[in-house]
Design a protein around this motif. Structure first.
Motif, mmCIF file in Angstrom:
data_model
loop_
_atom_site.group_PDB
_atom_site.id
_atom_site.type_symbol
_atom_site.label_atom_id
_atom_site.label_comp_id
_atom_site.label_asym_id
_atom_site.label_seq_id
_atom_site.Cartn_x
_atom_site.Cartn_y
_atom_site.Cartn_z
ATOM 1 N N GLN A 78 0.799 -1.225 0.000
ATOM 2 C CA GLN A 78 0.000 0.000 0.000
ATOM 3 C C GLN A 78 0.835 1.281 0.000
ATOM 4 N N LEU A 79 2.175 1.155 0.040
ATOM 5 C CA LEU A 79 3.010 2.355 -0.018
ATOM 6 C C LEU A 79 2.727 3.132 -1.299
ATOM 7 N N PRO A 80 2.778 4.487 -1.253
ATOM 8 C CA PRO A 80 3.255 5.335 -0.154
ATOM 9 C C PRO A 80 2.152 5.851 0.768
ATOM 10 N N ARG A 81 1.077 5.111 0.880
ATOM 11 C CA ARG A 81 0.012 5.556 1.784
ATOM 12 C C ARG A 81 0.455 5.414 3.246
ATOM 13 N N PRO A 82 -0.123 6.201 4.152
ATOM 14 C CA PRO A 82 0.247 6.111 5.567
ATOM 15 C C PRO A 82 -0.008 4.708 6.116
ATOM 16 N N PHE A 83 0.812 4.311 7.082
ATOM 17 C CA PHE A 83 0.646 3.008 7.703
ATOM 18 C C PHE A 83 0.745 3.151 9.220
ATOM 19 N N ALA A 84 0.110 2.220 9.924
ATOM 20 C CA ALA A 84 0.098 2.247 11.390
ATOM 21 C C ALA A 84 1.452 1.801 11.927
ATOM 22 N N THR A 85 1.875 2.449 13.006
ATOM 23 C CA THR A 85 3.096 2.047 13.695
ATOM 24 C C THR A 85 2.807 1.991 15.189
ATOM 25 N N ALA A 86 3.273 0.937 15.831
ATOM 26 C CA ALA A 86 2.944 0.740 17.243
ATOM 27 C C ALA A 86 3.619 1.743 18.147
ATOM 28 N N VAL A 87 4.819 2.199 17.748
ATOM 29 C CA VAL A 87 5.592 3.153 18.548
ATOM 30 C C VAL A 87 6.082 4.258 17.631
ATOM 31 N N LEU A 88 5.832 5.498 18.008
ATOM 32 C CA LEU A 88 6.238 6.616 17.185
ATOM 33 C C LEU A 88 7.635 7.097 17.526
ATOM 34 N N ARG A 89 8.199 7.899 16.649
ATOM 35 C CA ARG A 89 9.388 8.684 16.962
ATOM 36 C C ARG A 89 8.932 10.124 17.081
ATOM 37 N N THR A 90 9.257 10.749 18.198
ATOM 38 C CA THR A 90 8.700 12.079 18.483
ATOM 39 C C THR A 90 9.583 13.216 17.985
ATOM 40 N N SER A 91 10.566 12.930 17.138
ATOM 41 C CA SER A 91 11.386 14.016 16.593
ATOM 42 C C SER A 91 10.528 15.020 15.837
ATOM 43 N N VAL A 92 9.515 14.519 15.124
ATOM 44 C CA VAL A 92 8.540 15.366 14.434
ATOM 45 C C VAL A 92 7.196 14.649 14.496
ATOM 46 N N PHE A 93 6.161 15.350 14.955
ATOM 47 C CA PHE A 93 4.823 14.755 14.881
ATOM 48 C C PHE A 93 3.762 15.849 14.941
ATOM 49 N N ALA A 94 2.592 15.524 14.411
ATOM 50 C CA ALA A 94 1.452 16.439 14.380
ATOM 51 C C ALA A 94 0.297 15.808 15.131
ATOM 52 N N ILE A 95 -0.469 16.637 15.850
ATOM 53 C CA ILE A 95 -1.554 16.117 16.672
ATOM 54 C C ILE A 95 -2.523 17.253 17.000
ATOM 55 N N ASN A 96 -3.774 16.903 17.244
ATOM 56 C CA ASN A 96 -4.763 17.876 17.688
ATOM 57 C C ASN A 96 -4.329 18.467 19.025
#
Length: 523
Positions: A234-252
């Motif tokens: 399914q790349l390059p569509r987004p995929f689920a990851t169990a653990v994120l890396r917080t160097s860069v992230f977006a959130i409400n």
């Protein structure tokens, strides 16, 4: 996965889920420039808006060699070159060609985040307001508060409804922002992260890497494993990851504030990364990695620069305390806790105040269990990292190939490490362990640490890497700490020096080596 409603979430906005238009999403860019900053003379920023070629190393003036070495020692990467690269240098488009087929509203481009030096604050402010947004709000903290507290403070000050956090060691590429916002637009209970590529520590070249997903092992270190076959298709569509890396992230923004302020006492960055991943998934949200958003991250291989941030032993105490909170609150089932404590006994020994009220709050909020997380999110974690006690990489005596009758020996009184003839009577001081935490241990909690003099001595283990980081090169028989190899001199003292394949005093052999464990640990 079913995203169930819950009373603690953003009930007022839940009815609007999926109906927000992307161009209505207001973005508050929080340039968190407090940890491991890129060295940059901001007084020269004004006017550097056109792409300029990067400075090269081939024509370094002889007078700059000393500055180059000093900056590398202080920052752990080529900070001399970083000073000479323009803030908005030209980069190739790093996206998959298929990403260009997706349509996003046009957003203004952003600069590469850099850290303002004290004397350059006004220049930094002028640059941001002139070239990014005139209404940008900038806050400078007067003391080091740590990355996790800094994120909370920044989120408290933000006025708009979407937060994007960027650490200092990153450089964004073309079209990185729109795909992150699109993931949140589709479901506002989404934490979206870009694909983190690599900035070369020597050349500062942007290096595109293969997509991988995050898991963790039972020492609670974040680990990366290949994508599933379904995710690859399914790349390059987004995929689920169990653990994120917080160097860069977006959130409400409102959702992040609810999650981040649930436990104000957990402040170790790596533990907070795991905790945020657990909270998002186990409350009904999702963590998505977005391959069409590409951001380069600089992670120095020489971790000695961590000493700049203060006493590592003091940092270790907070580190162990945070990991104990994480273990007791989020991995609360006994069989999981016991394995974690076997992998990291220092965590078990850490002080933990009464957390019963927090545990009750989490029950009331109705977070899913850790078993549920393993069954529905980290479904292959136990296959990659079985629920087993710690398996060390090597143990026993450690002998130099050039002098095999001698063993690495510790003096517990002077804390010096040197070579002495191997002797079974001295087993206590000649029996070393290269642990899966990548430190060289004598017993349970005493580690070999590189001193500022480059000699190696004993110190309390802190598991934070830095000058206690060691890696065994099985091909060359090197024992490497931060790009330098263990060596001995004519006085039988041991120290580290730049690796040299012609130098036989840098070749070492453990009495017992676990090759399979070394390969697994390198994942």
């Amino acid at each position: 996965m079913h995203y169930r409603p819950f009373h603690w979430q953003l009930s007022q906005r839940a009815s609007r889920r999926g109906r927000l238009k992307l161009w209505q999403v207001a973005v508050s860019l929080l340039l968190l420039l407090l940890l491991g900053a890129l060295h940059q003379q901001l007084s020269h920023w004004d006017g550097l808006v056109e792409p300029l070629p990067a400075a090269g190393m081939d024509n370094m003036p002889a007078a700059e060699v000393g500055a180059f070495a000093r900056l590398w020692l202080e920052y752990g990467y080529n900070a001399w070159l970083a000073e000479r690269i323009p803030v908005r240098r030209g980069l190739l488009d790093m996206r998959d060609d298929r990403c260009l087929e997706y349509s996003y509203p046009k957003l203004s481009a952003l600069m590469e985040p850099r850290c303002p030096q004290q004397r350059s604050r006004q220049a930094f402010r002028a640059y941001v307001q002139r070239y990014i947004h005139g209404a940008a709000r900038i806050f400078h903290l007067e003391e080091h508060v740590g990355l996790v507290r800094a994120r909370r403070l920044a989120a408290d000050e933000a006025k708009l409804e979407t937060l994007i956090f960027l650490d200092a060691h990153v450089e964004v590429s073309e079209g990185w922002l729109e795909p992150l916002l699109a993931a949140i637009w589709e479901d506002q209970f989404t934490l979206a992260t870009p694909q983190l590529d690599r900035l070369d520590e020597e050349t500062l070249e942007y290096v595109r890497v293969v997509e991988r997903r995050g898991l963790f092992d039972w020492s609670l270190r974040r680990r990366e494993v290949p994508l599933t076959w379904q995710q690859i298709k399914q790349l390059p569509r987004p995929f689920a990851t169990a653990v994120l890396r917080t160097s860069v992230f977006a959130i409400n923004a409102e959702w992040f504030n609810k999650l981040a302020h649930l436990d104000m006492e957990l402040n170790a960055p790596a533990a907070a990364e795991l905790e945020l991943s657990f909270k998002v998934w186990r409350i009904g949200g999702r963590v998505l990695q977005v391959p069409c958003s590409r951001v380069a991250h600089l992670q120095p291989s020489d971790l000695g620069y961590m000493q700049r941030y203060g006493d590592l032993q003091q940092m270790a105490r907070e580190h162990f305390s945070s990991y104990k909170r994480l273990t007791e609150i989020w991995l609360s089932e006994p069989r999981y806790k016991s394995v974690v404590y076997q992998h990291q006994p220092q965590i078990l020994q850490a002080h933990l105040p009464n957390v019963s009220k927090l545990q009750e709050l989490i029950k009331r909020v109705d977070f899913e269990s850790f078993d549920w997380y393993l069954q529905h999110v980290a479904t292959d974690l136990l296959r990659h990292f079985p629920l087993l006690p710690r398996i060390d990489l090597a143990h026993g005596t450690l002998r130099p190939a050039h002098l095999p009758s001698h063993c690495l020996t510790a003096d517990l009184q002077t804390r010096r490490i040197h070579l002495q003839p191997c002797n079974a009577v001295q087993q206590l001081t000649q029996n070393w362990t290269l642990s899966s935490l990548n430190d060289l241990r004598l017993g349970v909690d005493i580690c070999a640490e590189v001193q500022p003099t480059q000699y190696v001595a004993l110190s309390a283990c802190h598991t934070l890497g830095g000058r206690q980081s060691w890696r065994l090169d099985m091909d060359k028989n090197y024992l490497i700490s931060n790009r330098h190899c263990l060596e001995f001199n004519v006085r039988m003292r041991v120290y580290v020096r730049r690796c040299d394949y012609m130098n036989q005093r840098q070749m070492w052999f453990f009495e017992h080596t676990n090759v399979a464990a070394i390969k697994t640990n390198d994942l």
